[in-house]
Write an enzyme that holds these catalytic residues in place. Structure first.
Site, PDB file in Angstrom:
ATOM      1  N   THR A  23       0.903  -1.083  -0.039  1.00 20.27           N
ATOM      2  CA  THR A  23      -0.009  -0.012  -0.128  1.00 20.27           C
ATOM      3  C   THR A  23       0.971   1.299   0.148  1.00 20.27           C
ATOM      4  OG1 THR A  23      -1.929   1.022   1.165  1.00 20.27           O
ATOM      5  CG2 THR A  23      -0.123   0.179   2.549  1.00 20.27           C
ATOM      6  N   THR A  24       0.303   2.338  -0.302  1.00 17.29           N
ATOM      7  CA  THR A  24       1.113   3.732   0.023  1.00 17.29           C
ATOM      8  C   THR A  24      -0.043   4.713   0.530  1.00 17.29           C
ATOM      9  OG1 THR A  24       2.390   3.131  -2.133  1.00 17.29           O
ATOM     10  CG2 THR A  24       2.665   5.346  -1.200  1.00 17.29           C
TER      11      THR A  24
END
Length: 207
Positions: A23-24
């Protein structure tokens, strides 16, 4: 973790699940509040399981939490935190501070340390002291800061953030910096992608 190793070392135990996460998420404080920006991809190892995950959890109208790590862990404990924050409000006749909310979450997850929780979250909000941004993870670590990025694409996001961040950004510039940082991370990190969701936390709540 020790607990999981002990459980899965038993001869009759099923094979241990290897968590592959991606994820970011990012958040930063500037003169007009806080910007939170996230991607929307959920992955199961090499497989993209969803491209429309809501990685920002709306704890109350003045508090936000982000998700990185295990989606179930983050969703469950941040929703549980929302309940605790509401109870605090009813007992004390005032909104919980960002510091207290983040400390509550850190204390809760610390009680499960070594039991396999996987969380890297940010708690962002506005209280009597102004904007507050905290990083909380599943080890019980809790850090106050002005700029955070969490997840597998965070190093790429930091590259863009560090080059463009300054405290006195205007609102449009700050929102664009958040968007751009996530966009670049999704191009470099295979486990980040989907759409970009951006929130702005202000004195009268998040939008």
């Amino acid at each position: 973790s020790t607990f999981l190793k002990d459980v899965f070392s038993e001869s009759k135990a099923p094979p241990a699940i290897e968590f592959a996460k991606g994820t970011t998420t990012l958040g930063f404080v500037f003169k007009h509040g806080i910007v939170i920006a996230v991607d929307s991809r959920a992955s199961m190892g090499q497989y993209i399981s969803s491209s429309s995950v809501k990685k920002v959890i709306e704890i109350n109208p003045y508090l936000l939490g982000t998700m990185a790590g295990g989606a179930a862990d983050c969703q469950f404990w941040e929703r549980s935190l929302g309940m605790q924050c509401r109870l605090h409000e009813l007992r004390n006749k005032e909104r919980i501070s960002v510091a207290a909310a983040s400390k509550l979450l850190a204390n809760i997850v610390y009680g499960y340390k070594g039991m396999g929780l996987s969380m890297g979250t940010m708690i962002a909000g506005w209280d009597k002291k102004g904007p507050g941004l905290y990083y909380v993870d599943s080890d019980g670590t809790r850090i106050k800061g002005d700029v955070f990025s969490v997840g597998s694409g965070s190093t790429y996001a930091y590259g863009v953030l560090d080059s463009g961040y300054k405290y006195d950004l205007e609102v449009d510039e700050a929102l664009e910096l958040g968007r751009r940082s996530i966009w670049h991370a999704t191009h470099r990190d295979a486990y980040s992608g989907g759409t970009i969701n951006v929130y702005h936390v202000k004195v009268d709540g998040w939008v």
